[in-house]
Design a protein around this motif. Sequence first.
Motif, PDB file in Angstrom:
ATOM      1  N   GLU A 207      35.861 -48.976 -39.297  1.00 43.78           N
ATOM      2  CA  GLU A 207      36.798 -48.714 -38.266  1.00 43.78           C
ATOM      3  C   GLU A 207      36.909 -49.604 -37.195  1.00 43.78           C
ATOM      4  O   GLU A 207      37.578 -49.653 -36.261  1.00 43.78           O
ATOM      5  CB  GLU A 207      36.477 -47.366 -37.539  1.00 43.78           C
ATOM      6  CG  GLU A 207      36.545 -46.025 -38.555  1.00 43.78           C
ATOM      7  CD  GLU A 207      36.037 -44.973 -38.279  1.00 43.78           C
ATOM      8  OE1 GLU A 207      35.605 -44.922 -36.864  1.00 43.78           O
ATOM      9  OE2 GLU A 207      35.967 -43.783 -38.683  1.00 43.78           O
ATOM     10  N   SER A 208      35.958 -50.588 -37.281  1.00 39.86           N
ATOM     11  CA  SER A 208      35.749 -51.478 -35.759  1.00 39.86           C
ATOM     12  C   SER A 208      36.285 -52.792 -36.357  1.00 39.86           C
ATOM     13  O   SER A 208      36.157 -53.433 -37.565  1.00 39.86           O
ATOM     14  CB  SER A 208      33.959 -51.585 -35.708  1.00 39.86           C
ATOM     15  OG  SER A 208      33.508 -50.418 -35.660  1.00 39.86           O
ATOM     16  N   LYS A 209      36.745 -53.496 -35.396  1.00 36.79           N
ATOM     17  CA  LYS A 209      37.468 -54.859 -35.725  1.00 36.79           C
ATOM     18  C   LYS A 209      36.597 -55.880 -35.031  1.00 36.79           C
ATOM     19  O   LYS A 209      36.803 -57.065 -35.578  1.00 36.79           O
ATOM     20  CB  LYS A 209      38.960 -54.890 -34.904  1.00 36.79           C
ATOM     21  CG  LYS A 209      39.817 -53.787 -35.516  1.00 36.79           C
ATOM     22  CD  LYS A 209      41.151 -54.011 -34.660  1.00 36.79           C
ATOM     23  CE  LYS A 209      42.181 -53.016 -35.360  1.00 36.79           C
ATOM     24  NZ  LYS A 209      43.513 -53.105 -34.768  1.00 36.79           N
ATOM     25  N   ASP A 210      35.724 -55.593 -34.143  1.00 37.65           N
ATOM     26  CA  ASP A 210      34.853 -56.542 -33.683  1.00 37.65           C
ATOM     27  C   ASP A 210      33.358 -56.186 -33.560  1.00 37.65           C
ATOM     28  O   ASP A 210      33.266 -54.939 -33.506  1.00 37.65           O
ATOM     29  CB  ASP A 210      35.355 -57.416 -32.280  1.00 37.65           C
ATOM     30  CG  ASP A 210      35.320 -56.011 -31.137  1.00 37.65           C
ATOM     31  OD1 ASP A 210      34.530 -55.421 -30.778  1.00 37.65           O
ATOM     32  OD2 ASP A 210      36.825 -55.869 -30.598  1.00 37.65           O
ATOM     33  N   PRO A 211      32.607 -57.063 -33.480  1.00 35.88           N
ATOM     34  CA  PRO A 211      31.039 -56.314 -33.227  1.00 35.88           C
ATOM     35  C   PRO A 211      31.076 -55.395 -31.934  1.00 35.88           C
ATOM     36  O   PRO A 211      29.774 -54.567 -32.076  1.00 35.88           O
ATOM     37  CB  PRO A 211      30.328 -57.630 -33.324  1.00 35.88           C
ATOM     38  CG  PRO A 211      31.207 -58.709 -32.590  1.00 35.88           C
ATOM     39  CD  PRO A 211      32.479 -58.421 -33.254  1.00 35.88           C
ATOM     40  N   VAL A 212      31.516 -55.434 -30.971  1.00 39.49           N
ATOM     41  CA  VAL A 212      31.201 -54.797 -29.748  1.00 39.49           C
ATOM     42  C   VAL A 212      31.866 -53.404 -30.055  1.00 39.49           C
ATOM     43  O   VAL A 212      31.002 -52.360 -29.865  1.00 39.49           O
ATOM     44  CB  VAL A 212      32.070 -55.371 -28.484  1.00 39.49           C
ATOM     45  CG1 VAL A 212      32.022 -54.379 -27.306  1.00 39.49           C
ATOM     46  CG2 VAL A 212      31.705 -56.485 -27.880  1.00 39.49           C
ATOM     47  N   ILE A 213      32.832 -53.126 -30.710  1.00 43.74           N
ATOM     48  CA  ILE A 213      33.155 -51.992 -31.151  1.00 43.74           C
ATOM     49  C   ILE A 213      32.298 -51.441 -32.074  1.00 43.74           C
ATOM     50  O   ILE A 213      32.233 -50.075 -32.112  1.00 43.74           O
ATOM     51  CB  ILE A 213      34.928 -52.120 -31.566  1.00 43.74           C
ATOM     52  CG1 ILE A 213      35.704 -52.425 -30.432  1.00 43.74           C
ATOM     53  CG2 ILE A 213      35.126 -50.597 -31.995  1.00 43.74           C
ATOM     54  CD1 ILE A 213      37.067 -52.570 -30.986  1.00 43.74           C
ATOM     55  N   LEU A 214      31.820 -52.146 -32.970  1.00 44.43           N
ATOM     56  CA  LEU A 214      30.910 -51.759 -34.083  1.00 44.43           C
ATOM     57  C   LEU A 214      29.730 -51.198 -33.369  1.00 44.43           C
ATOM     58  O   LEU A 214      29.092 -49.935 -33.759  1.00 44.43           O
ATOM     59  CB  LEU A 214      30.597 -53.015 -35.310  1.00 44.43           C
ATOM     60  CG  LEU A 214      29.168 -52.569 -36.025  1.00 44.43           C
ATOM     61  CD1 LEU A 214      29.949 -51.375 -36.835  1.00 44.43           C
ATOM     62  CD2 LEU A 214      29.166 -53.710 -36.975  1.00 44.43           C
ATOM     63  N   THR A 215      28.974 -51.791 -32.339  1.00 43.61           N
ATOM     64  CA  THR A 215      27.841 -51.463 -32.008  1.00 43.61           C
ATOM     65  C   THR A 215      27.892 -50.060 -30.937  1.00 43.61           C
ATOM     66  O   THR A 215      27.087 -49.277 -31.071  1.00 43.61           O
ATOM     67  CB  THR A 215      26.974 -52.263 -31.184  1.00 43.61           C
ATOM     68  OG1 THR A 215      28.053 -52.952 -29.951  1.00 43.61           O
ATOM     69  CG2 THR A 215      26.708 -53.653 -32.013  1.00 43.61           C
ATOM     70  N   ASP A 216      29.290 -50.086 -30.365  1.00 41.62           N
ATOM     71  CA  ASP A 216      29.478 -48.955 -29.626  1.00 41.62           C
ATOM     72  C   ASP A 216      29.726 -47.861 -30.535  1.00 41.62           C
ATOM     73  O   ASP A 216      29.350 -46.376 -30.022  1.00 41.62           O
ATOM     74  CB  ASP A 216      30.668 -49.215 -28.674  1.00 41.62           C
ATOM     75  CG  ASP A 216      30.567 -50.224 -27.660  1.00 41.62           C
ATOM     76  OD1 ASP A 216      29.535 -50.461 -27.292  1.00 41.62           O
ATOM     77  OD2 ASP A 216      31.613 -50.770 -26.793  1.00 41.62           O
ATOM     78  N   THR A 217      30.366 -47.672 -31.571  1.00 41.15           N
ATOM     79  CA  THR A 217      30.639 -46.806 -32.587  1.00 41.15           C
ATOM     80  C   THR A 217      29.293 -46.341 -32.984  1.00 41.15           C
ATOM     81  O   THR A 217      28.990 -44.855 -33.063  1.00 41.15           O
ATOM     82  CB  THR A 217      31.462 -47.287 -33.636  1.00 41.15           C
ATOM     83  OG1 THR A 217      32.528 -47.585 -33.126  1.00 41.15           O
ATOM     84  CG2 THR A 217      31.868 -45.827 -34.590  1.00 41.15           C
ATOM     85  N   LEU A 218      28.340 -47.067 -33.408  1.00 34.83           N
ATOM     86  CA  LEU A 218      26.863 -46.837 -33.632  1.00 34.83           C
ATOM     87  C   LEU A 218      26.178 -46.074 -32.894  1.00 34.83           C
ATOM     88  O   LEU A 218      25.556 -44.953 -33.150  1.00 34.83           O
ATOM     89  CB  LEU A 218      25.992 -47.936 -34.361  1.00 34.83           C
ATOM     90  CG  LEU A 218      26.610 -48.759 -35.419  1.00 34.83           C
ATOM     91  CD1 LEU A 218      25.754 -50.012 -35.771  1.00 34.83           C
ATOM     92  CD2 LEU A 218      26.747 -47.730 -36.714  1.00 34.83           C
TER      93      LEU A 218
END
Length: 618
Positions: A207-218
């Motif tokens: 679902e994440s396009k960049d690492p910031v969104i990935l860590t926020d989702t986690l």
Amino acid sequence: MRKENSEFETGFVSEAGSFIDNRDYFAYIETEDLACYVLADGLDTVTDMNSAEMAVKAVLENFMEKPSMSRRRLMRGLRDAHEWLQFESRRVRLKASLLVIVTDYTRMVYASVGNVRLYHFRGGRLNFRSRDHSLAQSLVDDGRIPEDAAHLHEERGNLLEYLGKPGKLQAYVSKKTMLADGDVLLMVTPGMWEEVELAEMLGALEESKDPVILTDTLEEVLLSRQRRIIPNYTAAAISVKKIYQEKPKNRAKLIKRILIALIVMLLIGGGTWITLARSAEKKAQAVQEIMESGSLGDEYARLGDFQKAISPYSEAKNAATRIKDLVNRKLYLNKQALSQAIVDGDGYVDEGDFENAKISYEKAMSLAKIYLSSSVDTIEKRIQDLDGYEAIRKQITEADVKFRAGDYTDALKLYEQAYKKATEGGYDRVIQEISGKQSDTQDKLTAIEHELQGIRAGKLAARGERLLQSEDYSGAIDAYAEAQHIYQEIGKLESVLSMERAITKVEDKQRSKQDEERAALAHQQEASDLGAIQQGPAGQAGSQQAAADQAAAQQAAIEQAARMAAEAAIREQTKQTEQNKQTEQTEQKKQTKEPAENGSEDNSDGNEAEASDSESQE
């Protein structure tokens, strides 16, 4: 140019969870040719030192000293961090798990110790995961439990290897791994991977396009668990958008060049000489660093600032370690330990733990006699001053109790006694502390005095209002003026202006009354003169009688004015007497520093009694 021709993006989240302090620490450095990412999880509970931060900084300092993807160099950085935590583990053992990744934007190598994990995702799937140094991981390796159960096993936190443990460190250092466009490297501490499963990580990655969104989702997934206690957690994601494309090498030419170089080196021994020259240069630099850092540490120690001496001694020790200079390494290691023992002793003194303070000072003394004789006198004075410090500390504690109980007068006396002892004995380390407590106590006493003065001024203002209602304008003005003077002294400017307005109001009413009295007297005189003209002789007799009555009235007015002037003089004299008393009380307070609470109330009551007597006389 490798960094400019590649695209690496980094995002991370790190929070304390339900706790006050965050024991995790993440940092990274990206240079033109190499990048280093380090994540650590502190395993101890020491509040004045962060073991994770110390370990990360040690690894990054080692990397910046000589950026390299060498496995040997990577292991050396871990050993530096390990030895630093061991050295600082005097009262409580400092411990940390750590993961470090080094990449040249084409390949990567990582090293780990403890249970901070690396997840390497490629093409939306897990390429590999780093191994933990835990008992649970050992059970997985032995086939006794499945791998997907390791993150919930009760022994997942039972670490077999970690930074700061007793003895030597056995960390894992990987081989170089090729990166590909679209790879994602995820670094997580136990607070994250224990709560977020692999399937959820893959879902967040999709679902994440960049690492910031990935860590926020986690983080959102973790918090959605709604645990009663949330540990420290950190997730750092490195997104490889584009790797650096290296030019393909011509193996035949490469082999030919290597052979030629080997022949040349064998013929002239150039390789040996180059190696020796480089080694000599590094050794010269290390020797210079030892001398400069050691001298700086000695200078700080000579000035008595052992806190600042610790860092230069540590740098001198590390430089000696690099060139295997065992003599200087031992010298500066012990000087560093000596300085730290003195700092620890000073800390114990501040806490009132004089027994441990003495132990630390005696340890420092034993080292100073061998390695830093110039500090022996300084340490001896610290030991001799312990009894004096203890007595002063007890007095400060007793004064603190009085202060908390609201007995500011006695507290101030005790602080003054402690301050006197500290200045006479030269106990500089507590003088500033006592001075601050004295100032706070004096502020409390001043506030109480101002409050009492404010109450007294309020009573005077109320008395002025009563006198105004009874049309005793002179008395009302005096009462308002005295209240205004008090408000001026205690700095209540709004009340000062209020009293000024009240005085102006009274003066206006007083002038109005005087104007009315003069008008009535003029009217009476005019009527008397008119009656005398109309009545003739009889009227003249009546006019004479009226003139006599008028003269009597004027005499009575004169006598009344004289009485009012006499009363005003009495009030002025009373006011002056009261001001003199206040001046004497103020001088007395400066000498004894005791608030005259009862005196202020008695003076206020006395003023009211005098005012009542004055009203009775009127």
